[in-house]
Design a protein around this motif. Sequence first.
Motif, PDB file in Angstrom:
ATOM      1  N   TYR A  13       1.009   4.000  -8.126  1.00 14.19           N
ATOM      2  CA  TYR A  13       1.085   3.236  -6.888  1.00 14.19           C
ATOM      3  C   TYR A  13       1.942   4.059  -5.931  1.00 14.19           C
ATOM      4  N   VAL A  14       1.495   4.178  -4.698  1.00 17.72           N
ATOM      5  CA  VAL A  14       2.331   4.722  -3.638  1.00 17.72           C
ATOM      6  C   VAL A  14       2.691   3.514  -2.786  1.00 17.72           C
ATOM      7  N   MET A  15       3.993   3.236  -2.689  1.00 15.39           N
ATOM      8  CA  MET A  15       4.432   2.011  -2.014  1.00 15.39           C
ATOM      9  C   MET A  15       5.422   2.334  -0.897  1.00 15.39           C
ATOM     10  N   GLN A  16       5.352   1.531   0.145  1.00 14.53           N
ATOM     11  CA  GLN A  16       6.280   1.659   1.258  1.00 14.53           C
ATOM     12  C   GLN A  16       7.105   0.384   1.351  1.00 14.53           C
ATOM     13  N   PRO A  17       8.414   0.486   1.125  1.00 17.82           N
ATOM     14  CA  PRO A  17       9.266  -0.692   1.295  1.00 17.82           C
ATOM     15  C   PRO A  17       9.189  -1.199   2.735  1.00 17.82           C
ATOM     16  N   LEU A  18       9.175  -2.517   2.889  1.00 16.60           N
ATOM     17  CA  LEU A  18       9.093  -3.093   4.237  1.00 16.60           C
ATOM     18  C   LEU A  18      10.387  -2.925   5.014  1.00 16.60           C
ATOM     19  N   TYR A  19      11.519  -2.856   4.308  1.00 13.81           N
ATOM     20  CA  TYR A  19      12.811  -2.882   4.995  1.00 13.81           C
ATOM     21  C   TYR A  19      13.657  -1.641   4.741  1.00 13.81           C
ATOM     22  N   VAL A  36       4.318  -6.505  -2.906  1.00 19.68           N
ATOM     23  CA  VAL A  36       4.912  -6.721  -4.217  1.00 19.68           C
ATOM     24  C   VAL A  36       6.427  -6.663  -4.103  1.00 19.68           C
ATOM     25  N   SER A  37       7.091  -7.296  -5.051  1.00 24.43           N
ATOM     26  CA  SER A  37       8.537  -7.178  -5.170  1.00 24.43           C
ATOM     27  C   SER A  37       8.781  -6.101  -6.218  1.00 24.43           C
ATOM     28  N   TYR A  38       9.510  -5.060  -5.827  1.00 24.80           N
ATOM     29  CA  TYR A  38       9.697  -3.900  -6.690  1.00 24.80           C
ATOM     30  C   TYR A  38      11.183  -3.716  -7.004  1.00 24.80           C
ATOM     31  N   GLY A  39      11.581  -4.073  -8.220  1.00 27.16           N
ATOM     32  CA  GLY A  39      12.951  -3.865  -8.683  1.00 27.16           C
ATOM     33  C   GLY A  39      13.988  -4.291  -7.669  1.00 27.16           C
ATOM     34  N   SER A  40      15.027  -3.470  -7.522  1.00 29.46           N
ATOM     35  CA  SER A  40      16.093  -3.786  -6.577  1.00 29.46           C
ATOM     36  C   SER A  40      15.778  -3.282  -5.171  1.00 29.46           C
ATOM     37  N   THR A  41      14.586  -2.699  -4.987  1.00 31.82           N
ATOM     38  CA  THR A  41      14.164  -2.232  -3.666  1.00 31.82           C
ATOM     39  C   THR A  41      13.745  -3.399  -2.791  1.00 31.82           C
ATOM     40  N   GLY A  42      13.090  -4.386  -3.386  1.00 36.81           N
ATOM     41  CA  GLY A  42      12.606  -5.531  -2.633  1.00 36.81           C
ATOM     42  C   GLY A  42      11.129  -5.422  -2.339  1.00 36.81           C
ATOM     43  N   VAL A  43      10.713  -5.985  -1.217  1.00 42.52           N
ATOM     44  CA  VAL A  43       9.284  -6.076  -0.891  1.00 42.52           C
ATOM     45  C   VAL A  43       8.744  -4.717  -0.456  1.00 42.52           C
ATOM     46  N   CYS A  44       7.621  -4.352  -1.083  1.00 41.51           N
ATOM     47  CA  CYS A  44       6.917  -3.104  -0.758  1.00 41.51           C
ATOM     48  C   CYS A  44       5.439  -3.414  -0.557  1.00 41.51           C
ATOM     49  N   ARG A  45       4.803  -2.597   0.265  1.00 39.12           N
ATOM     50  CA  ARG A  45       3.350  -2.681   0.441  1.00 39.12           C
ATOM     51  C   ARG A  45       2.742  -1.522  -0.343  1.00 39.12           C
ATOM     52  N   VAL A  46       1.746  -1.843  -1.171  1.00 41.87           N
ATOM     53  CA  VAL A  46       1.018  -0.796  -1.891  1.00 41.87           C
ATOM     54  C   VAL A  46       0.141  -0.095  -0.861  1.00 41.87           C
ATOM     55  N   SER A  47       0.449   1.170  -0.576  1.00 42.49           N
ATOM     56  CA  SER A  47      -0.302   1.891   0.453  1.00 42.49           C
ATOM     57  C   SER A  47      -1.439   2.728  -0.130  1.00 42.49           C
ATOM     58  N   GLU A  48      -1.289   3.163  -1.379  1.00 41.96           N
ATOM     59  CA  GLU A  48      -2.334   3.954  -2.034  1.00 41.96           C
ATOM     60  C   GLU A  48      -2.238   3.776  -3.535  1.00 41.96           C
ATOM     61  N   ILE A  49      -3.336   4.067  -4.205  1.00 44.37           N
ATOM     62  CA  ILE A  49      -3.340   4.213  -5.656  1.00 44.37           C
ATOM     63  C   ILE A  49      -3.979   5.569  -5.906  1.00 44.37           C
ATOM     64  N   ILE A  50      -3.202   6.476  -6.506  1.00 44.78           N
ATOM     65  CA  ILE A  50      -3.671   7.855  -6.640  1.00 44.78           C
ATOM     66  C   ILE A  50      -3.616   8.323  -8.091  1.00 44.78           C
ATOM     67  N   ASN A  51      -4.448   9.297  -8.400  1.00 46.81           N
ATOM     68  CA  ASN A  51      -4.385  10.007  -9.673  1.00 46.81           C
ATOM     69  C   ASN A  51      -3.422  11.161  -9.509  1.00 46.81           C
ATOM     70  N   GLN A  52      -2.532  11.324 -10.454  1.00 49.36           N
ATOM     71  CA  GLN A  52      -1.585  12.420 -10.385  1.00 49.36           C
ATOM     72  C   GLN A  52      -1.495  13.076 -11.756  1.00 49.36           C
ATOM     73  N   THR A  53      -1.391  14.382 -11.768  1.00 51.49           N
ATOM     74  CA  THR A  53      -1.253  15.106 -13.020  1.00 51.49           C
ATOM     75  C   THR A  53       0.226  15.257 -13.334  1.00 51.49           C
ATOM     76  N   CYS A  54       0.619  14.790 -14.516  1.00 52.45           N
ATOM     77  CA  CYS A  54       2.002  14.876 -14.965  1.00 52.45           C
ATOM     78  C   CYS A  54       2.294  16.291 -15.467  1.00 52.45           C
ATOM     79  N   PRO A  55       3.572  16.642 -15.619  1.00 51.29           N
ATOM     80  CA  PRO A  55       3.930  17.975 -16.126  1.00 51.29           C
ATOM     81  C   PRO A  55       3.293  18.301 -17.484  1.00 51.29           C
ATOM     82  N   ASP A  56       3.015  17.272 -18.296  1.00 54.01           N
ATOM     83  CA  ASP A  56       2.407  17.519 -19.600  1.00 54.01           C
ATOM     84  C   ASP A  56       0.879  17.664 -19.508  1.00 54.01           C
TER      85      ASP A  56
END
Length: 170
Positions: A35-41, A8-28
Motif C-alpha cells: 500500500y502506498v498511503m498519504q496521511p491526511l494530516y 484507513v487508520s494506520y498505527g500511530s500515524t492516524g488517518v491515511c488515504r490509500v493512494s496506490e497498491i504496487i508490486n515491489q521487489t524486496c531485497p531477497d
Amino acid sequence: MYQVGELVSYGSTGVCRVSEIINQTCPDGEERLYYVMQPLYKACVISVPVDSDKVFIRPIITRDEADRLIGLIPTMDCPAFHSRVSRELNEHYTTLLKSYSCQNWMEMTISIHTKKQWLLSRKRKFGSVDERYLKQAEELLFGELAAALDIPKEEVREYIGAKLESLKAS
C-alpha cells in the motif's frame, strides 16, 4: 484488502488515504504488494506491505459511528488516572493509544481533561506526561472524527460541542 482511495487508520500515524497498491521487489528477490498511503494530516508518504502485521491498520469509522460515539459522551464514566510514577502513566496511556479504538481515545481524552480540571482547581501543575498523551489521543481521535464526518479537523471540537448541546435540548 483495502482499495485505492479508501481511508484507513494506520498505527500511530492516524488517518491515511490509500493512494496506490504496487508490486515491489524486496531485497531477497521476492515480489510483494504494498500500500502506498498519504496521511491526511502529515506531509509524507508511507509504503507498507499489504500482508504486514507489524503496524495496525483498519478502516476508519463511519459517519454514523462517529455521531453515535459523540452521543455516548454524556454517559461515559472516565475517571482520571493518577500515578506519581511516570512509567505507570506511560504504560496506562500507551495501552489505550495502542488499542486503536476511537472509543478508548475518547475516554482517554475525557479522563485526562477531567484530571487537568481537578489539578487546576487545586492550583496544582498539570504534568507533561499527561499533556503529551492528551495531545496524541486528540490528534488520533479528532483526525478520525474529521475524516468520518467530512469536516476540517479544526472544527471537530466545535462539532462535538454543538452535538452535545442539541442532545441536552432534546
